[in-house]
Scaffold this active site. Sequence first.
Site, PDB file in Angstrom:
ATOM      1  N   SER A 123       0.799  -1.229   0.000  1.00 19.67           N
ATOM      2  CA  SER A 123       0.000   0.000   0.000  1.00 19.67           C
ATOM      3  C   SER A 123       0.832   1.280   0.000  1.00 19.67           C
ATOM      4  O   SER A 123       0.327   2.343  -0.339  1.00 19.67           O
ATOM      5  CB  SER A 123      -0.954   0.029   1.199  1.00 19.67           C
ATOM      6  OG  SER A 123      -0.253   0.215   2.414  1.00 19.67           O
ATOM      7  N   LYS A 136       1.012   4.494   6.850  1.00 19.78           N
ATOM      8  CA  LYS A 136       0.432   5.337   5.800  1.00 19.78           C
ATOM      9  C   LYS A 136       1.082   6.721   5.888  1.00 19.78           C
ATOM     10  O   LYS A 136       1.804   7.043   6.819  1.00 19.78           O
ATOM     11  CB  LYS A 136      -1.078   5.494   5.982  1.00 19.78           C
ATOM     12  CG  LYS A 136      -1.878   4.199   6.065  1.00 19.78           C
ATOM     13  CD  LYS A 136      -1.969   3.461   4.755  1.00 19.78           C
ATOM     14  CE  LYS A 136      -2.829   2.200   4.894  1.00 19.78           C
ATOM     15  NZ  LYS A 136      -2.803   1.372   3.667  1.00 19.78           N
TER      16      LYS A 136
END
Length: 235
Positions: free
Chosen positions: A51, A124
């Site tokens: 991701s 993230k």
Amino acid sequence: MPRSGTRTTREEQSRTRSVLREAAIILVSALVLSWLLKTFVVQAFFIPTPSMADTLVKGDRVVVSRLVPDVVDVRRGDVVVFKDPGGWLPPPVPQEQNALQEAATEALTFVGLLAQDSGEHLIKRVVGTPGDHVVCCDAEGRVSVNGEPIDETYIKDGSVPSQDPFDRTVPDDMLFVMGDNRQHSSDSRYTTGNPGGGYVPMDDVVGTAFVKVWPLSRAQILRNPGDVFTDVPSP
């Protein structure tokens, strides 16, 4: 009167005990120091998903500064490790280990000598901090923060800032985060129905990733791309 050979044997035994005692003290001190560093300063983490590609790829190991957010503030652009606020991750799949392997893994992870399993953590990039108004997309397909479009130089080649529109205002003590591999990241855009409404509580932040350490071919300092957010006004 004791023989000299007996005396020599006792002296050797005493030296051996002394060496073993000093080695034990050094080992325990090193383990305590490692635990203190892991708990209060830095900690290693393993990247389990794509991701954050190409900034981080599956299998990378990163070191995280635990001074963030308690001592140093989280900034837009930081790559943060955080505990799952709830429902972001699927249930972990247990690894096949015997009792000895499991105990050794837990012990080495606890003292910081083994990278933290990311079974309950995510990594993230911070795009919005408390009070920020984060919107996508403008006429050029860009994300805007507080009305200022940003050119995100860190997203994966071939990705677009977001394939789905969103319009969010970040609550107090929360963060809005996205993966750099935008089309393969379950992040603040898609977790609105989970606890926290898709935002990351500041209390769940473990720290900011600042260096890739493994594999050695990918070792690199992770710098905050501050120029991306230079013109973003305060909320």
